[in-house]
Design a protein around this motif. Structure first.
Motif, PDB file in Angstrom:
ATOM      1  N   LYS A 126      84.559  46.819  85.699  1.00  0.00           N
ATOM      2  CA  LYS A 126      83.323  46.075  85.477  1.00  0.00           C
ATOM      3  C   LYS A 126      82.199  46.800  86.215  1.00  0.00           C
ATOM      4  O   LYS A 126      82.235  46.929  87.446  1.00  0.00           O
ATOM      5  CB  LYS A 126      83.446  44.635  85.984  1.00  0.00           C
ATOM      6  N   ALA A 127      81.209  47.266  85.467  1.00  0.00           N
ATOM      7  CA  ALA A 127      80.184  48.135  86.026  1.00  0.00           C
ATOM      8  C   ALA A 127      78.795  47.533  85.896  1.00  0.00           C
ATOM      9  O   ALA A 127      78.468  46.893  84.893  1.00  0.00           O
ATOM     10  CB  ALA A 127      80.212  49.497  85.334  1.00  0.00           C
ATOM     11  N   VAL A 128      77.966  47.773  86.904  1.00  0.00           N
ATOM     12  CA  VAL A 128      76.550  47.434  86.883  1.00  0.00           C
ATOM     13  C   VAL A 128      75.771  48.749  86.988  1.00  0.00           C
ATOM     14  O   VAL A 128      76.025  49.549  87.895  1.00  0.00           O
ATOM     15  CB  VAL A 128      76.169  46.499  88.046  1.00  0.00           C
ATOM     16  N   ILE A 129      74.834  48.950  86.072  1.00  0.00           N
ATOM     17  CA  ILE A 129      74.046  50.186  86.047  1.00  0.00           C
ATOM     18  C   ILE A 129      72.574  49.814  85.969  1.00  0.00           C
ATOM     19  O   ILE A 129      72.134  49.207  84.991  1.00  0.00           O
ATOM     20  CB  ILE A 129      74.419  51.065  84.834  1.00  0.00           C
ATOM     21  N   THR A 130      71.792  50.180  86.976  1.00  0.00           N
ATOM     22  CA  THR A 130      70.353  49.953  86.892  1.00  0.00           C
ATOM     23  C   THR A 130      69.703  51.133  86.185  1.00  0.00           C
ATOM     24  O   THR A 130      70.202  52.249  86.209  1.00  0.00           O
ATOM     25  CB  THR A 130      69.733  49.755  88.280  1.00  0.00           C
ATOM     26  N   GLY A 131      68.587  50.851  85.533  1.00  0.00           N
ATOM     27  CA  GLY A 131      67.979  51.892  84.703  1.00  0.00           C
ATOM     28  C   GLY A 131      68.896  52.304  83.578  1.00  0.00           C
ATOM     29  O   GLY A 131      68.929  53.462  83.163  1.00  0.00           O
ATOM     30  N   GLY A 132      69.623  51.333  83.036  1.00  0.00           N
ATOM     31  CA  GLY A 132      70.655  51.630  82.042  1.00  0.00           C
ATOM     32  C   GLY A 132      70.174  51.639  80.605  1.00  0.00           C
ATOM     33  O   GLY A 132      70.984  51.826  79.693  1.00  0.00           O
ATOM     34  N   ASP A 133      68.897  51.463  80.400  1.00  0.00           N
ATOM     35  CA  ASP A 133      68.389  51.383  79.033  1.00  0.00           C
ATOM     36  C   ASP A 133      68.264  52.739  78.363  1.00  0.00           C
ATOM     37  O   ASP A 133      68.360  52.855  77.144  1.00  0.00           O
ATOM     38  CB  ASP A 133      67.014  50.710  79.030  1.00  0.00           C
ATOM     39  N   SER A 134      68.016  53.800  79.143  1.00  0.00           N
ATOM     40  CA  SER A 134      67.739  55.110  78.553  1.00  0.00           C
ATOM     41  C   SER A 134      68.146  56.201  79.538  1.00  0.00           C
ATOM     42  O   SER A 134      68.582  55.925  80.658  1.00  0.00           O
ATOM     43  CB  SER A 134      66.247  55.245  78.210  1.00  0.00           C
ATOM     44  N   GLY A 135      67.992  57.449  79.098  1.00  0.00           N
ATOM     45  CA  GLY A 135      68.218  58.584  79.988  1.00  0.00           C
ATOM     46  C   GLY A 135      69.608  58.626  80.578  1.00  0.00           C
ATOM     47  O   GLY A 135      70.611  58.345  79.904  1.00  0.00           O
ATOM     48  N   LEU A 159      63.671  47.300  82.744  1.00  0.00           N
ATOM     49  CA  LEU A 159      62.391  46.624  82.795  1.00  0.00           C
ATOM     50  C   LEU A 159      62.140  45.896  81.476  1.00  0.00           C
ATOM     51  O   LEU A 159      62.667  46.282  80.427  1.00  0.00           O
ATOM     52  CB  LEU A 159      61.268  47.616  83.053  1.00  0.00           C
ATOM     53  N   GLU A 160      61.319  44.858  81.513  1.00  0.00           N
ATOM     54  CA  GLU A 160      61.048  44.059  80.319  1.00  0.00           C
ATOM     55  C   GLU A 160      60.505  44.933  79.187  1.00  0.00           C
ATOM     56  O   GLU A 160      60.858  44.739  78.018  1.00  0.00           O
ATOM     57  CB  GLU A 160      60.058  42.940  80.649  1.00  0.00           C
ATOM     58  N   ASP A 161      59.659  45.903  79.517  1.00  0.00           N
ATOM     59  CA  ASP A 161      59.087  46.772  78.489  1.00  0.00           C
ATOM     60  C   ASP A 161      60.119  47.689  77.842  1.00  0.00           C
ATOM     61  O   ASP A 161      59.819  48.337  76.832  1.00  0.00           O
ATOM     62  CB  ASP A 161      57.968  47.629  79.085  1.00  0.00           C
ATOM     63  N   GLU A 162      61.301  47.760  78.423  1.00  0.00           N
ATOM     64  CA  GLU A 162      62.340  48.672  77.921  1.00  0.00           C
ATOM     65  C   GLU A 162      63.432  47.951  77.139  1.00  0.00           C
ATOM     66  O   GLU A 162      64.499  48.514  76.895  1.00  0.00           O
ATOM     67  CB  GLU A 162      62.971  49.421  79.097  1.00  0.00           C
ATOM     68  N   LYS A 163      63.161  46.724  76.689  1.00  0.00           N
ATOM     69  CA  LYS A 163      64.217  45.931  76.071  1.00  0.00           C
ATOM     70  C   LYS A 163      64.713  46.533  74.761  1.00  0.00           C
ATOM     71  O   LYS A 163      65.889  46.381  74.407  1.00  0.00           O
ATOM     72  CB  LYS A 163      63.770  44.486  75.870  1.00  0.00           C
ATOM     73  N   ASP A 164      63.853  47.236  74.030  1.00  0.00           N
ATOM     74  CA  ASP A 164      64.307  47.856  72.790  1.00  0.00           C
ATOM     75  C   ASP A 164      65.284  48.997  73.076  1.00  0.00           C
ATOM     76  O   ASP A 164      66.303  49.133  72.397  1.00  0.00           O
ATOM     77  CB  ASP A 164      63.113  48.372  71.977  1.00  0.00           C
ATOM     78  N   ASP A 165      64.963  49.829  74.060  1.00  0.00           N
ATOM     79  CA  ASP A 165      65.901  50.872  74.463  1.00  0.00           C
ATOM     80  C   ASP A 165      67.195  50.255  74.978  1.00  0.00           C
ATOM     81  O   ASP A 165      68.297  50.752  74.709  1.00  0.00           O
ATOM     82  CB  ASP A 165      65.287  51.772  75.543  1.00  0.00           C
ATOM     83  N   ALA A 166      67.075  49.171  75.743  1.00  0.00           N
ATOM     84  CA  ALA A 166      68.270  48.508  76.280  1.00  0.00           C
ATOM     85  C   ALA A 166      69.166  47.996  75.155  1.00  0.00           C
ATOM     86  O   ALA A 166      70.401  48.062  75.247  1.00  0.00           O
ATOM     87  CB  ALA A 166      67.862  47.352  77.194  1.00  0.00           C
ATOM     88  N   ALA A 210      72.695  43.056  78.855  1.00  0.00           N
ATOM     89  CA  ALA A 210      71.418  43.658  79.257  1.00  0.00           C
ATOM     90  C   ALA A 210      70.587  42.597  79.973  1.00  0.00           C
ATOM     91  O   ALA A 210      70.425  41.482  79.474  1.00  0.00           O
ATOM     92  CB  ALA A 210      70.670  44.192  78.046  1.00  0.00           C
ATOM     93  N   VAL A 211      70.074  42.954  81.138  1.00  0.00           N
ATOM     94  CA  VAL A 211      69.309  42.016  81.960  1.00  0.00           C
ATOM     95  C   VAL A 211      67.981  42.656  82.339  1.00  0.00           C
ATOM     96  O   VAL A 211      67.957  43.753  82.905  1.00  0.00           O
ATOM     97  CB  VAL A 211      70.079  41.633  83.236  1.00  0.00           C
ATOM     98  N   GLU A 218      69.630  49.326  72.295  1.00  0.00           N
ATOM     99  CA  GLU A 218      70.388  50.448  71.755  1.00  0.00           C
ATOM    100  C   GLU A 218      71.555  50.805  72.668  1.00  0.00           C
ATOM    101  O   GLU A 218      72.655  51.125  72.186  1.00  0.00           O
ATOM    102  CB  GLU A 218      69.466  51.662  71.567  1.00  0.00           C
ATOM    103  N   THR A 219      71.355  50.734  73.979  1.00  0.00           N
ATOM    104  CA  THR A 219      72.475  50.971  74.896  1.00  0.00           C
ATOM    105  C   THR A 219      73.558  49.925  74.691  1.00  0.00           C
ATOM    106  O   THR A 219      74.753  50.248  74.663  1.00  0.00           O
ATOM    107  CB  THR A 219      71.987  50.960  76.349  1.00  0.00           C
TER     108      THR A 219
END
Length: 293
Positions: A52-61, A82-89, A105-106, A91-92
């Motif tokens: 069970k993993a937690v990854i911050t900045g997990g939406d992209s890159g 971040l809220e502005d990155e929800k579309d990238d999130a 995704a949080v 896709e992850t």
């Protein structure tokens, strides 16, 4: 991973890239060339089954590449964005679920202590525990005009995102980690060879090295390992969103190009896996050949 033997200098796109600029925080879609997160290349082998993993900045890159690799290795993943990155999130999340694993995704700004506590609580509610914590969220903003151009607001944002968030997440996650757990922090080549225009960012990356080595000694008695990955230049949305010139980005590395996020993910998989059982307090340098002390 890519099985065919290749010349690494030619394995991925090389500068000059088209000139491009985005507002912060940046998004994957407009990037040219598009980043490679391992969508077509990463093959898992069960090294993280049921972790069970937690990854911050997990939406992209790097964060997306790590989430994808962890999922294909058998882990369930919660990503913070971040809220502005929800579309990238989203896709992850799709990539993780496509691999047959759970994805959550949080929206979470790690600059606030209460947000970090809530993120850990959400992960425990979803998964029951945390086996792997990847502190990958980061903020930078190039200031070629020097220290006078770094506002207190910017300095505070860099420190709170890159250091405070990591500190709080480690503090809150550790009580929910069992023996064999792994914390992996993202530092940078900037920790050793700071670029003047990234003075505040480089300062935090040096601090992450020290924090990683100190925390590793503190928690090994609990059976938990702490390591870090130090990337060189990596082609992520943070670059067109924070750097003034993207055309020659990564050309300064001896390998002659920036890394793709997919090239960073195997280091995180290794450090998270039981194969790295004797490795703690270490920094895995993935700098494209830049010599480090």
């Amino acid at each position: 991973m890519t099985e065919q033997q290749q010349d690494p200098t030619e394995q991925h796109p090389q500068p000059d890239f088209p000139d491009q600029e985005q507002p912060h925080p940046g998004w994957t879609g407009p990037m040219d060339p598009p980043p490679d997160h391992g969508e077509e290349s990463y093959r898992g082998s069960g090294r993280l089954t049921d972790r069970k993993a937690v990854i911050t900045g997990g939406d992209s890159g790097i964060g997306r590449a790590v989430a994808l690799a962890f999922a294909r290795e058998g882990a369930d993943v919660l990503i913070a964005h971040l809220e502005d990155e929800k579309d990238d999130a989203a896709e992850t999340v799709r990539l993780v679920e496509e691999a047959g694993r759970r994805a959550v995704a949080v929206s979470c700004d790690v600059r606030a202590e209460e947000n970090c506590r809530a993120l850990v609580d959400r992960a425990v509610d979803e998964f029951g525990r945390i086996d792997i914590l990847v502190n990958n969220a980061a903020y930078q903003m190039s200031q070629p005009e020097g220290i006078e151009a770094i506002s207190t607001e910017q300095f505070d944002r860099v420190m709170r995102t890159n250091l405070y968030g990591m500190f709080w997440l480690c503090k809150f996650a550790l009580p929910h980690m069992r023996e064999g757990g792994s914390i992996i922090n993202t530092t940078s080549v900037q920790a050793y060879k700071p670029s003047p225009h990234l003075l505040d960012y480089a300062t935090t990356k040096g601090a992450i090295v020290t924090f990683t080595q100190g925390l590793a000694q503190m928690v090994i008695e609990r059976g938990i390992r702490v390591n870090a990955v130090a990337p060189g230049p990596v082609w992520t949305p943070l670059i067109p969103a924070t750097m003034p010139d993207t055309q020659e980005f990564g050309k300064q590395a001896p390998i002659g190009r920036p890394a793709q996020p997919a090239e960073m993910a195997p280091a995180y998989v290794f450090l998270a896996s039981q194969e790295a059982s004797y490795i703690t307090g270490e920094i895995v340098n993935a700098t494209g050949g830049t010599p480090l002390p």
